[in-house]
Design an enzyme around this catalytic site. Structure first.
Site, short mmCIF file in Angstrom:
data_model
loop_
_atom_site.label_atom_id
_atom_site.label_comp_id
_atom_site.label_asym_id
_atom_site.label_seq_id
_atom_site.Cartn_x
_atom_site.Cartn_y
_atom_site.Cartn_z
N SER A 170 79.07 -0.24 21.34
CA SER A 170 77.68 0.19 21.23
C SER A 170 77.27 0.47 19.80
O SER A 170 76.09 0.63 19.52
CB SER A 170 77.49 1.50 22.00
N HIS B 296 76.97 -7.49 22.79
CA HIS B 296 76.62 -6.15 23.29
C HIS B 296 75.65 -6.23 24.46
O HIS B 296 74.46 -6.48 24.29
CB HIS B 296 76.03 -5.32 22.13
N GLU C 8 72.71 -8.17 22.71
CA GLU C 8 72.68 -8.25 21.24
C GLU C 8 73.91 -9.03 20.76
O GLU C 8 75.02 -8.81 21.27
CB GLU C 8 72.72 -6.85 20.61
N ASN D 175 70.52 0.70 20.08
CA ASN D 175 71.03 2.07 20.02
C ASN D 175 70.61 2.82 18.76
O ASN D 175 70.56 4.05 18.75
CB ASN D 175 72.55 2.09 20.17
C1 LIG Z 1 74.43 2.54 25.41
C2 LIG Z 1 74.36 1.12 25.02
O1 LIG Z 1 75.21 0.67 24.26
C3 LIG Z 1 73.22 0.22 25.36
C4 LIG Z 1 72.53 0.47 26.66
O2 LIG Z 1 72.85 -0.11 27.65
S1 LIG Z 1 71.33 1.60 26.62
C5 LIG Z 1 70.76 1.68 28.29
C6 LIG Z 1 69.78 0.59 28.57
N1 LIG Z 1 69.35 0.70 29.94
C7 LIG Z 1 68.24 1.35 30.27
O3 LIG Z 1 67.51 1.83 29.42
C8 LIG Z 1 67.97 1.41 31.73
C9 LIG Z 1 66.69 2.14 32.05
N2 LIG Z 1 66.47 2.11 33.51
C10 LIG Z 1 65.93 1.03 34.12
O4 LIG Z 1 65.57 0.05 33.49
C11 LIG Z 1 65.79 1.12 35.63
O5 LIG Z 1 65.78 2.47 35.99
C12 LIG Z 1 66.95 0.36 36.40
C13 LIG Z 1 66.89 -1.11 36.06
C14 LIG Z 1 68.34 0.91 36.06
C15 LIG Z 1 66.80 0.58 37.90
O6 LIG Z 1 65.60 -0.01 38.28
P1 LIG Z 1 64.76 0.42 39.55
O7 LIG Z 1 63.88 -0.71 39.84
O8 LIG Z 1 64.20 1.75 39.33
O9 LIG Z 1 65.75 0.75 40.71
P2 LIG Z 1 66.30 -0.17 41.86
O10 LIG Z 1 65.45 -1.34 42.18
O11 LIG Z 1 66.68 0.72 42.99
O12 LIG Z 1 67.56 -0.65 41.12
C16 LIG Z 1 68.50 -1.20 41.75
C17 LIG Z 1 68.84 -2.40 40.98
O13 LIG Z 1 69.53 -2.00 39.80
C18 LIG Z 1 70.86 -2.47 39.88
N3 LIG Z 1 71.69 -1.36 39.50
C19 LIG Z 1 71.36 -0.06 39.49
N4 LIG Z 1 72.40 0.65 39.03
C20 LIG Z 1 73.36 -0.21 38.75
C21 LIG Z 1 74.66 -0.08 38.24
N5 LIG Z 1 75.17 1.10 37.90
N6 LIG Z 1 75.39 -1.19 38.09
C22 LIG Z 1 74.91 -2.39 38.42
N7 LIG Z 1 73.68 -2.58 38.90
C23 LIG Z 1 72.92 -1.50 39.06
C24 LIG Z 1 71.10 -2.84 41.30
O14 LIG Z 1 72.05 -3.89 41.42
C25 LIG Z 1 69.76 -3.29 41.74
O15 LIG Z 1 69.61 -4.64 41.30
P3 LIG Z 1 68.85 -5.74 42.21
O16 LIG Z 1 67.40 -5.36 42.18
O17 LIG Z 1 69.17 -7.02 41.48
O18 LIG Z 1 69.45 -5.66 43.56
N1 LIG Z 2 77.62 2.95 29.08
C1 LIG Z 2 76.72 2.17 28.54
O1 LIG Z 2 75.52 2.30 28.84
C2 LIG Z 2 77.12 1.12 27.57
C3 LIG Z 2 78.37 1.13 27.00
N2 LIG Z 2 78.73 0.15 26.09
C4 LIG Z 2 80.05 0.16 25.48
O2 LIG Z 2 80.96 -0.45 26.40
C5 LIG Z 2 82.25 0.18 26.29
C6 LIG Z 2 82.64 0.74 27.64
O3 LIG Z 2 81.68 1.66 28.09
P1 LIG Z 2 81.62 2.11 29.62
O4 LIG Z 2 81.95 0.96 30.50
O5 LIG Z 2 80.35 2.83 29.79
O6 LIG Z 2 82.81 3.17 29.66
P2 LIG Z 2 83.66 3.67 30.92
O7 LIG Z 2 84.22 4.99 30.53
O8 LIG Z 2 82.87 3.52 32.17
O9 LIG Z 2 84.83 2.59 31.01
C7 LIG Z 2 85.80 2.37 30.03
C8 LIG Z 2 87.04 1.86 30.73
O10 LIG Z 2 87.99 1.42 29.76
C9 LIG Z 2 89.25 1.92 30.16
N3 LIG Z 2 90.16 1.96 29.05
C10 LIG Z 2 90.39 2.97 28.16
N4 LIG Z 2 91.36 2.60 27.29
C11 LIG Z 2 91.74 1.34 27.64
C12 LIG Z 2 92.72 0.44 27.15
N5 LIG Z 2 93.50 0.77 26.12
N6 LIG Z 2 92.85 -0.77 27.75
C13 LIG Z 2 92.07 -1.10 28.79
N7 LIG Z 2 91.15 -0.28 29.32
C14 LIG Z 2 90.98 0.92 28.74
C15 LIG Z 2 88.92 3.29 30.73
O11 LIG Z 2 89.99 3.82 31.47
P3 LIG Z 2 90.17 5.43 31.53
O12 LIG Z 2 88.93 5.98 32.13
O13 LIG Z 2 91.38 5.59 32.36
O14 LIG Z 2 90.33 5.89 30.09
C16 LIG Z 2 87.71 2.94 31.58
O15 LIG Z 2 88.09 2.40 32.84
C17 LIG Z 2 82.12 1.22 25.16
O16 LIG Z 2 82.49 0.63 23.94
C18 LIG Z 2 80.62 1.55 25.19
O17 LIG Z 2 80.16 2.04 23.97
C19 LIG Z 2 77.87 -0.86 25.76
C20 LIG Z 2 76.63 -0.94 26.34
C21 LIG Z 2 76.14 0.07 27.26
#
Ligand SMILES: CC(=O)CC(=O)SCCNC(=O)CCNC(=O)[C@H](O)C(C)(C)COP(=O)(O)OP(=O)(O)OC[C@H]1O[C@@H](n2cnc3c(N)ncnc32)[C@H](O)[C@@H]1OP(=O)(O)O
Ligand SMILES: NC(=O)C1=CN([C@@H]2O[C@H](COP(=O)(O)OP(=O)(O)OC[C@H]3O[C@@H](n4cnc5c(N)ncnc54)[C@H](OP(=O)(O)O)[C@@H]3O)[C@@H](O)[C@H]2O)C=CC1
Length: 293
Positions: A121, A142, A154, A192
């Protein structure tokens, strides 16, 4: 020239790993899913099946596609199981030392021409690439959470990433039906860099008592039309991941405006990491999420 990708390895079977395996299998690739914990692989496969079934119920895919996608995914408890992958996407926790250790072990089992990508991320792609034997075939791919629903990916080139790796990654993302945004290799890239300071500010808003959890989330959902409130989104991303991203921004850009909110630090220290541990800014253990402040 782009290379042919047939088999994709995914390291880490958490929420991002299972989402990437899901969309890669639906996109027609063979997928090998790895994690340090074998039970994580099992639960990831169950989650993928559940998410695919929901897509079948919503008629976004057919039952046949669900079955074919599932059949394309296999689990591997050891990195040796990824030896014949053409592309490996690392999606373990957001900790640089953990990722470096994985790459170190992975390089010795992979074919020399295989591409390594990180789903990090925030961490420098150039620095991660330098810890491998193939910085020219290393790239940031990403994905956004939830992977099956979000349209954007990304792509981040490290200083040494070659054109073939970039073009191959671009084609791979297109085959998953997603759009690419190209980002330069700066801390936390584009999404991010913008999103996480907003979330961190929401946590400061809570910390300073400007509003409670419910008020802050309602304000941004109803007042700015965000699909999720910032605290709900932080819980969804994972508070450990949010903190790691803020730390990378703070250290990488050396600007106090990125200082992680002490309340975020406290939640992570408590092990309240959001949805994945059932407690964060909300408590998810009952029928409905209940704010914890
Ligand atoms: C941290 C990083 O590095 C980068 C990032 O990812 S930052 C985070 C970016 N994401 C966001 O900002 C998400 C913001 N939220 C949203 O866009 C919406 O709330 C949402 C798309 C998550 C849900 O949408 P919604 O229309 O309100 O809900 P709902 O229709 O009930 O959603 C269910 C859908 O989401 C999917 N979904 C929800 N949670 C899920 C999860 N944890 N895993 C997989 N799919 C999921 C379901 O599969 C379902 O998809 P389909 O419509 O294709 O069946
Ligand atoms: N959450 C988000 O919204 C997003 C996250 N990312 C990035 O994706 C990556 C994963 O995030 P996310 O899936 O949320 O994290 P989670 O905590 O859900 O999953 C990470 C997984 O990796 C496992 N793990 C830890 N160490 C190892 C290893 N050495 N070898 C193999 N597996 C390992 C963990 O196991 P255990 O729990 O046992 O440690 C866990 O199952 C991070 O780099 C995050 O920044 C990118 C986009 C969006």
């Amino acid at each position: 020239m782009a290379l042919a990708i047939k088999k994709v390895g995914v390291i880490g079977s958490g929420q991002m790993g299972n989402g990437i395996a899901h969309v890669a299998a639906l996109g027609g690739f063979d997928v090998v899913l790895n994690d340090i914990a074998a039970d994580r692989i099992k639960s990831a496969l169950a989650t993928i099946n559940g998410n695919l079934s929901r897509q079948v119920a919503k008629k976004t895919i057919t039952e046949e596609q669900r079955k074919q996608a599932l059949a394309r995914i296999s689990g591997a408890e050891r990195l040796e199981g990824l030896a014949d992958c053409d592309l490996v996407i690392e999606t373990a926790v957001e900790k640089e030392d953990v990722k470096r250790k994985i790459f170190n072990e992975l390089c010795s089992v992979l074919q020399p021409e295989a591409i390594i990508a990180s789903n990090t991320s925030s961490i420098s792609i150039t620095r991660l690439a330098a810890s491998t034997d193939r910085p020219e075939r290393f790239i940031g791919i990403h994905f956004m959470n939830p992977v099956p629903r979000m349209e954007l990916v990304e792509l981040i080139r490290g200083i040494a990433t070659d054109d073939a790796t970039f073009e191959t990654s671009k084609e791979f993302v297109a085959q998953l039906g997603k759009q690419v945004a190209v980002s330069e290799d700066f801390p936390a890239f584009i999404v991010n860099r913008i999103l996480l300071p907003m979330i961190n500010e929401a946590i400061y808003t809570l910390y300073e008592g400007v509003g409670n959890v419910e008020a802050i989330d309602a304000a941004m959902k109803l007042g700015a039309h965000h699909p999720m409130g910032p605290l709900e989104l932080a819980d969804f991303i994972g508070l450990d991941t949010c903190l790691s991203i803020m730390q990378v921004l703070h250290e990488g850009l050396a600007d106090s405006k990125y200082r992680p909110c002490p309340l975020l630090v406290k939640y992570v220290e408590a092990g309240w990491l959001g949805r994945k541990t059932q407690r964060g800014f909300y408590d998810y253990r009952g029928d409905k999420p209940v704010p914890t402040r």
